[in-house]
Design a protein around this motif. Structure first.
Motif, PDB file in Angstrom:
ATOM      1  N   VAL A   1     -25.214  40.859   1.602  1.00 56.30           N
ATOM      2  CA  VAL A   1     -24.515  42.147   1.604  1.00 56.30           C
ATOM      3  C   VAL A   1     -25.291  43.109   2.495  1.00 56.30           C
ATOM      4  O   VAL A   1     -26.490  43.330   2.300  1.00 56.30           O
ATOM      5  CB  VAL A   1     -24.407  42.740   0.182  1.00 56.30           C
ATOM      6  CG1 VAL A   1     -23.735  44.113   0.229  1.00 56.30           C
ATOM      7  CG2 VAL A   1     -23.647  41.806  -0.743  1.00 56.30           C
ATOM      8  N   ASN A   2     -24.587  43.713   3.461  1.00 52.93           N
ATOM      9  CA  ASN A   2     -25.186  44.713   4.339  1.00 52.93           C
ATOM     10  C   ASN A   2     -24.229  45.895   4.461  1.00 52.93           C
ATOM     11  O   ASN A   2     -23.088  45.737   4.906  1.00 52.93           O
ATOM     12  CB  ASN A   2     -25.451  44.132   5.736  1.00 52.93           C
ATOM     13  CG  ASN A   2     -26.580  43.123   5.727  1.00 52.93           C
ATOM     14  OD1 ASN A   2     -27.751  43.481   5.702  1.00 52.93           O
ATOM     15  ND2 ASN A   2     -26.221  41.841   5.725  1.00 52.93           N
TER      16      ASN A   2
ATOM     17  N   ASN B   1     -15.462  39.380  -4.737  1.00 52.68           N
ATOM     18  CA  ASN B   1     -14.411  40.019  -5.547  1.00 52.68           C
ATOM     19  C   ASN B   1     -14.755  41.489  -5.809  1.00 52.68           C
ATOM     20  O   ASN B   1     -14.787  41.965  -6.947  1.00 52.68           O
ATOM     21  CB  ASN B   1     -14.246  39.274  -6.875  1.00 52.68           C
ATOM     22  CG  ASN B   1     -13.043  39.782  -7.667  1.00 52.68           C
ATOM     23  OD1 ASN B   1     -12.066  40.250  -7.078  1.00 52.68           O
ATOM     24  ND2 ASN B   1     -13.126  39.735  -8.981  1.00 52.68           N
ATOM     25  N   VAL B   2     -15.011  42.215  -4.714  1.00 51.98           N
ATOM     26  CA  VAL B   2     -15.445  43.601  -4.823  1.00 51.98           C
ATOM     27  C   VAL B   2     -14.335  44.480  -5.395  1.00 51.98           C
ATOM     28  O   VAL B   2     -13.175  44.392  -5.004  1.00 51.98           O
ATOM     29  CB  VAL B   2     -15.878  44.141  -3.441  1.00 51.98           C
ATOM     30  CG1 VAL B   2     -16.229  45.624  -3.520  1.00 51.98           C
ATOM     31  CG2 VAL B   2     -17.067  43.346  -2.935  1.00 51.98           C
TER      32      VAL B   2
ATOM     33  N   LEU C   1     -13.342  47.883   1.847  1.00 50.67           N
ATOM     34  CA  LEU C   1     -13.449  46.697   1.006  1.00 50.67           C
ATOM     35  C   LEU C   1     -13.312  45.404   1.795  1.00 50.67           C
ATOM     36  O   LEU C   1     -13.910  44.382   1.449  1.00 50.67           O
ATOM     37  CB  LEU C   1     -12.402  46.749  -0.105  1.00 50.67           C
ATOM     38  CG  LEU C   1     -12.543  47.895  -1.110  1.00 50.67           C
ATOM     39  CD1 LEU C   1     -11.487  47.769  -2.205  1.00 50.67           C
ATOM     40  CD2 LEU C   1     -13.939  47.919  -1.729  1.00 50.67           C
ATOM     41  N   GLU C   2     -12.537  45.467   2.888  1.00 48.70           N
ATOM     42  CA  GLU C   2     -12.324  44.249   3.674  1.00 48.70           C
ATOM     43  C   GLU C   2     -13.596  43.807   4.396  1.00 48.70           C
ATOM     44  O   GLU C   2     -13.661  42.668   4.906  1.00 48.70           O
ATOM     45  CB  GLU C   2     -11.184  44.435   4.681  1.00 48.70           C
ATOM     46  CG  GLU C   2     -11.378  45.546   5.687  1.00 48.70           C
ATOM     47  CD  GLU C   2     -10.788  46.874   5.215  1.00 48.70           C
ATOM     48  OE1 GLU C   2     -10.525  47.724   6.085  1.00 48.70           O
ATOM     49  OE2 GLU C   2     -10.605  47.040   3.990  1.00 48.70           O
ATOM     50  N   ASN C   3     -14.598  44.667   4.479  1.00 45.29           N
ATOM     51  CA  ASN C   3     -15.848  44.301   5.139  1.00 45.29           C
ATOM     52  C   ASN C   3     -16.764  43.451   4.250  1.00 45.29           C
ATOM     53  O   ASN C   3     -17.759  42.918   4.721  1.00 45.29           O
ATOM     54  CB  ASN C   3     -16.618  45.552   5.572  1.00 45.29           C
ATOM     55  CG  ASN C   3     -15.935  46.276   6.728  1.00 45.29           C
ATOM     56  OD1 ASN C   3     -14.957  45.781   7.282  1.00 45.29           O
ATOM     57  ND2 ASN C   3     -16.439  47.446   7.077  1.00 45.29           N
ATOM     58  N   PHE C   4     -16.443  43.347   2.968  1.00 41.15           N
ATOM     59  CA  PHE C   4     -17.247  42.548   2.064  1.00 41.15           C
ATOM     60  C   PHE C   4     -16.754  41.108   2.030  1.00 41.15           C
ATOM     61  O   PHE C   4     -15.566  40.828   2.242  1.00 41.15           O
ATOM     62  CB  PHE C   4     -17.185  43.127   0.642  1.00 41.15           C
ATOM     63  CG  PHE C   4     -17.838  44.471   0.495  1.00 41.15           C
ATOM     64  CD1 PHE C   4     -19.210  44.598   0.337  1.00 41.15           C
ATOM     65  CD2 PHE C   4     -17.072  45.625   0.518  1.00 41.15           C
ATOM     66  CE1 PHE C   4     -19.816  45.826   0.197  1.00 41.15           C
ATOM     67  CE2 PHE C   4     -17.655  46.872   0.377  1.00 41.15           C
ATOM     68  CZ  PHE C   4     -19.029  46.975   0.219  1.00 41.15           C
TER      69      PHE C   4
END
Length: 232
Positions: free
Chosen positions: A174-175, A192-193, A184-187
Motif C-alpha cells: 500500500v502506497n 476490499n477497501v 478507491l480504484e488506486n488500491f
C-alpha cells in the motif's frame, strides 16, 4: 419528581427528536436549516432553565424565608456552573447561599463534584455558553464530514491525513500520501477497501457536536435535576 419539571423535561426530549429529524433533512438538502439553528439552542435553554428551577426550589424553601427584604430582592439564583473551584462560593453568594457548605455540606459537595472543571461534566460549560439567551435565535452551525478508510479483512482503520509508504497489509503493498482522499480504484482490489464518511453537526468554529451536546444535556441534566430536588 415535580410534575411541572417532569413535563418540561419531556418537552426537551420531544424537541430533541425534532432536532434529529431536522438534521437528517439538512443532510439530504446539504444545508443547515433555520429550524435546526433554532431547535438546538431551544433544547439547551430548556435544560439550563430546569437546572435553575431545581436550585431555586431549594433556595425558596431553605433560604428565602430567612432573608431580609433587601436580600430577597437582590438575590440572583441560578444553577452554579463555574470553571474554577474557587468561583463556586462566589456564585452561591450571589444567590444569598454563600454558607451552603456549612448549612448543607452534602448538597454543596454534590454541586462541587459536578462542576465542569471535573472532566466528566465538562459538557456543562458548553451548555452554559450555547444556551445564552443573547444568542438564542440563530446559533450558527456547520456540517463536518470526516472520512475513515478500512483496508483488508483485518480492518485496518485509518484516520484523517494518514499516509502509507511501502506498507504491507495481508502481504499486499500500500502506497498513498493520504489514505482518506486516495481514489478507491488506486488500491489493490484484493484489499476490499471501504470508505465511510462520518457526518457531524458542529457549532461554528468549534468541534462541539450539537446532537451530542443536546443529548448529553438532557440525559445527564435530568440526573442532576433529580438529585438536587432530593434536597428540597
Amino acid at each position: 419528581m415535580d410534575e411541572n419539571i417532569q413535563s418540561q423535561l419531556n418537552r426537551a426530549k420531544s424537541l430533541f427528536q425534532d432536532l434529529e429529524k431536522s438534521c437528517n433533512n439538512d443532510l439530504r438538502n446539504k444545508k443547515i436549516s433555520e429550524e435546526t439553528k433554532n431547535l438546538c439552542p431551544e433544547v439547551l435553554l430548556k435544560i439550563r432553565r430546569l437546572l435553575d428551577q431545581a436550585i431555586y426550589k431549594y433556595y425558596k424553601i431553605h433560604y428565602f424565608p430567612k432573608l431580609s427584604e433587601v436580600d430577597k430582592k437582590s438575590a440572583k439564583v441560578y444553577f452554579p456552573i463555574v470553571s474554577k473551584k474557587e468561583s463556586l462560593k462566589s456564585i452561591l453568594g450571589m444567590a444569598k447561599m454563600g454558607n451552603l457548605e456549612t448549612n448543607n455540606s452534602v448538597l454543596y459537595n454534590y454541586l462541587e463534584s459536578i462542576q465542569p472543571y471535573n472532566k466528566e461534566y465538562s459538557w456543562l460549560n458548553n451548555l452554559r455558553d450555547f444556551s445564552n439567551e443573547a444568542h438564542i435565535q440563530l446559533t450558527p452551525q456547520t456540517i463536518k464530514h470526516e472520512n475513515e478508510t478500512r483496508l483488508g479483512s483485518a480492518v485496518v482503520v485509518t484516520g484523517k491525513g494518514v499516509s502509507m509508504n511501502n506498507c504491507f497489509i495481508q502481504g499486499i503493498p500500500v502506497n498513498s500520501k493520504d489514505i482518506n482522499t486516495e481514489p478507491l480504484e488506486n488500491f489493490d482490489p484484493r484489499l476490499n477497501v471501504q470508505r465511510i464518511t462520518w457526518v457531524s453537526f458542529l457549532f461554528s468554529g468549534t468541534d462541539i457536536n450539537i446532537l451530542y451536546l443536546c443529548k448529553k444535556s438532557i440525559e445527564d441534566g435530568e440526573k442532576i435535576i433529580k438529585k438536587v430536588l432530593e434536597f428540597v
